[in-house]
Design a protein around this motif. Structure first.
Motif, PDB file in Angstrom:
ATOM      1  N   ASP A   2       0.846  -1.191   0.000  1.00 48.18           N
ATOM      2  CA  ASP A   2       0.000   0.000   0.000  1.00 48.18           C
ATOM      3  C   ASP A   2       0.887   1.248   0.000  1.00 48.18           C
ATOM      4  O   ASP A   2       1.106   1.872   1.035  1.00 48.18           O
ATOM      5  CB  ASP A   2      -0.924  -0.033   1.210  1.00 48.18           C
ATOM      6  CG  ASP A   2      -1.979   1.042   1.180  1.00 48.18           C
ATOM      7  OD1 ASP A   2      -1.899   1.937   0.306  1.00 48.18           O
ATOM      8  OD2 ASP A   2      -2.873   1.003   2.029  1.00 48.18           O
ATOM      9  N   TRP A   3       1.397   1.602  -1.199  1.00 49.02           N
ATOM     10  CA  TRP A   3       2.329   2.734  -1.313  1.00 49.02           C
ATOM     11  C   TRP A   3       1.691   4.058  -0.913  1.00 49.02           C
ATOM     12  O   TRP A   3       2.355   4.919  -0.336  1.00 49.02           O
ATOM     13  CB  TRP A   3       2.891   2.841  -2.725  1.00 49.02           C
ATOM     14  CG  TRP A   3       3.953   1.826  -2.969  1.00 49.02           C
ATOM     15  CD1 TRP A   3       3.859   0.717  -3.752  1.00 49.02           C
ATOM     16  CD2 TRP A   3       5.265   1.809  -2.400  1.00 49.02           C
ATOM     17  NE1 TRP A   3       5.036   0.014  -3.698  1.00 49.02           N
ATOM     18  CE2 TRP A   3       5.916   0.657  -2.880  1.00 49.02           C
ATOM     19  CE3 TRP A   3       5.943   2.646  -1.520  1.00 49.02           C
ATOM     20  CZ2 TRP A   3       7.209   0.330  -2.522  1.00 49.02           C
ATOM     21  CZ3 TRP A   3       7.244   2.315  -1.167  1.00 49.02           C
ATOM     22  CH2 TRP A   3       7.861   1.168  -1.667  1.00 49.02           C
ATOM     23  N   SER A   4       0.410   4.230  -1.219  1.00 46.04           N
ATOM     24  CA  SER A   4      -0.220   5.505  -0.853  1.00 46.04           C
ATOM     25  C   SER A   4      -0.263   5.662   0.667  1.00 46.04           C
ATOM     26  O   SER A   4      -0.047   6.752   1.181  1.00 46.04           O
ATOM     27  CB  SER A   4      -1.612   5.641  -1.472  1.00 46.04           C
ATOM     28  OG  SER A   4      -2.492   4.692  -0.932  1.00 46.04           O
ATOM     29  N   PHE A   5      -0.524   4.570   1.388  1.00 42.07           N
ATOM     30  CA  PHE A   5      -0.508   4.629   2.849  1.00 42.07           C
ATOM     31  C   PHE A   5       0.891   4.977   3.358  1.00 42.07           C
ATOM     32  O   PHE A   5       1.052   5.815   4.248  1.00 42.07           O
ATOM     33  CB  PHE A   5      -0.967   3.298   3.453  1.00 42.07           C
ATOM     34  CG  PHE A   5      -0.785   3.242   4.941  1.00 42.07           C
ATOM     35  CD1 PHE A   5      -1.673   3.880   5.790  1.00 42.07           C
ATOM     36  CD2 PHE A   5       0.299   2.581   5.498  1.00 42.07           C
ATOM     37  CE1 PHE A   5      -1.493   3.857   7.164  1.00 42.07           C
ATOM     38  CE2 PHE A   5       0.492   2.546   6.871  1.00 42.07           C
ATOM     39  CZ  PHE A   5      -0.411   3.186   7.713  1.00 42.07           C
ATOM     40  N   VAL A   6       1.909   4.330   2.788  1.00 42.23           N
ATOM     41  CA  VAL A   6       3.288   4.593   3.205  1.00 42.23           C
ATOM     42  C   VAL A   6       3.652   6.053   2.957  1.00 42.23           C
ATOM     43  O   VAL A   6       4.193   6.722   3.844  1.00 42.23           O
ATOM     44  CB  VAL A   6       4.278   3.649   2.484  1.00 42.23           C
ATOM     45  CG1 VAL A   6       5.724   4.047   2.771  1.00 42.23           C
ATOM     46  CG2 VAL A   6       4.026   2.201   2.887  1.00 42.23           C
ATOM     47  N   GLN A   7       3.341   6.564   1.774  1.00 37.10           N
ATOM     48  CA  GLN A   7       3.682   7.953   1.447  1.00 37.10           C
ATOM     49  C   GLN A   7       2.933   8.941   2.328  1.00 37.10           C
ATOM     50  O   GLN A   7       3.526   9.899   2.826  1.00 37.10           O
ATOM     51  CB  GLN A   7       3.398   8.236  -0.023  1.00 37.10           C
ATOM     52  CG  GLN A   7       4.390   7.555  -0.935  1.00 37.10           C
ATOM     53  CD  GLN A   7       4.064   7.785  -2.397  1.00 37.10           C
ATOM     54  OE1 GLN A   7       2.906   7.741  -2.808  1.00 37.10           O
ATOM     55  NE2 GLN A   7       5.105   8.008  -3.183  1.00 37.10           N
ATOM     56  N   LYS A   8       1.652   8.743   2.538  1.00 38.92           N
ATOM     57  CA  LYS A   8       0.885   9.652   3.391  1.00 38.92           C
ATOM     58  C   LYS A   8       1.388   9.608   4.830  1.00 38.92           C
ATOM     59  O   LYS A   8       1.528  10.644   5.479  1.00 38.92           O
ATOM     60  CB  LYS A   8      -0.603   9.303   3.345  1.00 38.92           C
ATOM     61  CG  LYS A   8      -1.281   9.692   2.061  1.00 38.92           C
ATOM     62  CD  LYS A   8      -2.726   9.244   2.053  1.00 38.92           C
ATOM     63  CE  LYS A   8      -3.346   9.473   0.688  1.00 38.92           C
ATOM     64  NZ  LYS A   8      -4.707   8.933   0.607  1.00 38.92           N
ATOM     65  N   SER A   9       1.657   8.406   5.310  1.00 40.23           N
ATOM     66  CA  SER A   9       2.163   8.267   6.683  1.00 40.23           C
ATOM     67  C   SER A   9       3.523   8.924   6.824  1.00 40.23           C
ATOM     68  O   SER A   9       3.795   9.611   7.814  1.00 40.23           O
ATOM     69  CB  SER A   9       2.256   6.788   7.065  1.00 40.23           C
ATOM     70  OG  SER A   9       0.992   6.195   7.047  1.00 40.23           O
ATOM     71  N   TRP A  10       4.392   8.719   5.833  1.00 40.74           N
ATOM     72  CA  TRP A  10       5.730   9.328   5.862  1.00 40.74           C
ATOM     73  C   TRP A  10       5.615  10.842   5.877  1.00 40.74           C
ATOM     74  O   TRP A  10       6.253  11.509   6.688  1.00 40.74           O
ATOM     75  CB  TRP A  10       6.561   8.876   4.670  1.00 40.74           C
ATOM     76  CG  TRP A  10       7.870   9.586   4.590  1.00 40.74           C
ATOM     77  CD1 TRP A  10       8.130  10.752   3.924  1.00 40.74           C
ATOM     78  CD2 TRP A  10       9.104   9.227   5.229  1.00 40.74           C
ATOM     79  NE1 TRP A  10       9.447  11.123   4.104  1.00 40.74           N
ATOM     80  CE2 TRP A  10      10.051  10.207   4.893  1.00 40.74           C
ATOM     81  CE3 TRP A  10       9.473   8.165   6.044  1.00 40.74           C
ATOM     82  CZ2 TRP A  10      11.367  10.146   5.364  1.00 40.74           C
ATOM     83  CZ3 TRP A  10      10.788   8.098   6.497  1.00 40.74           C
ATOM     84  CH2 TRP A  10      11.714   9.099   6.157  1.00 40.74           C
ATOM     85  N   ASP A  11       4.816  11.393   4.963  1.00 40.48           N
ATOM     86  CA  ASP A  11       4.688  12.852   4.867  1.00 40.48           C
ATOM     87  C   ASP A  11       4.205  13.460   6.183  1.00 40.48           C
ATOM     88  O   ASP A  11       4.753  14.461   6.645  1.00 40.48           O
ATOM     89  CB  ASP A  11       3.747  13.245   3.730  1.00 40.48           C
ATOM     90  CG  ASP A  11       4.322  12.969   2.359  1.00 40.48           C
ATOM     91  OD1 ASP A  11       5.559  12.799   2.234  1.00 40.48           O
ATOM     92  OD2 ASP A  11       3.536  12.896   1.389  1.00 40.48           O
ATOM     93  N   LYS A  12       3.217  12.848   6.777  1.00 36.11           N
ATOM     94  CA  LYS A  12       2.681  13.369   8.041  1.00 36.11           C
ATOM     95  C   LYS A  12       3.716  13.234   9.157  1.00 36.11           C
ATOM     96  O   LYS A  12       3.959  14.171   9.911  1.00 36.11           O
ATOM     97  CB  LYS A  12       1.405  12.619   8.410  1.00 36.11           C
ATOM     98  CG  LYS A  12       0.745  13.139   9.653  1.00 36.11           C
ATOM     99  CD  LYS A  12      -0.560  12.419   9.924  1.00 36.11           C
ATOM    100  CE  LYS A  12      -1.195  12.972  11.193  1.00 36.11           C
ATOM    101  NZ  LYS A  12      -2.434  12.317  11.521  1.00 36.11           N
TER     102      LYS A  12
END
Length: 147
Positions: A2-12
């Motif tokens: 789930d790359w979108s989850f990883v990217q959103k979590s990383w950004d936050k």
């Protein structure tokens, strides 16, 4: 994955934990790493903040991890060389060997099922504790999704 989850979590997570003075970390690096996958599949940098790592540095760091001689060898991230000071089941801490800073520099490396998180911090015990809490929070998010 789930790359979108990883990217959103990383950004936050990165926006509140990395960078400016007062934040627990000076830099962090998220590496796509699965020790069980075929060796022909290279590890890549999924995300990074506060530091730019070259492919050669990444390759050397991954080789360090794979050799699993953590207390016998040192590793390089950025311009600094680190020596492992403590090892735990899925993570280890290291201190910078060539620092000119009086308060010291350190690194925390945590492994999930799909990633290595490398977090760099400046400071002593108090700062290291804050850095550890910060890293643990992000790894907890990834582990919730089995990443």
């Amino acid at each position: 994955m789930d790359w979108s989850f990883v990217q959103k979590s990383w950004d936050k997570w990165a926006s509140t934990n990395i960078g400016t003075s007062g934040e627990p970390l000076k830099a962090a690096l998220l590496i796509n790493y699965d020790p069980l996958r075929p060796s022909r599949l290279l590890s890549t940098i999924a995300e990074q903040e506060g530091i730019k790592i070259s492919p050669i540095e990444l390759s050397e760091f991954i080789s360090f991890i794979k050799r699993n001689k953590l207390q016998k060898e040192s590793f390089v991230i950025g311009h600094n060389q680190y020596m492992v000071t403590s090892i735990h089941e899925n993570w280890f801490c290291a201190r910078c060997l060539n620092t000119s800073k009086p308060v010291g520099e350190g690194a925390i490396v945590m492994q999930t099922s799909a990633f290595l998180l490398v977090a760099l911090y400046d400071g002593s015990v108090g700062t290291a504790s804050r850095a550890m809490v910060s890293v643990d929070q992000f790894v907890w998010l990834l582990n919730r999704r089995n990443l």
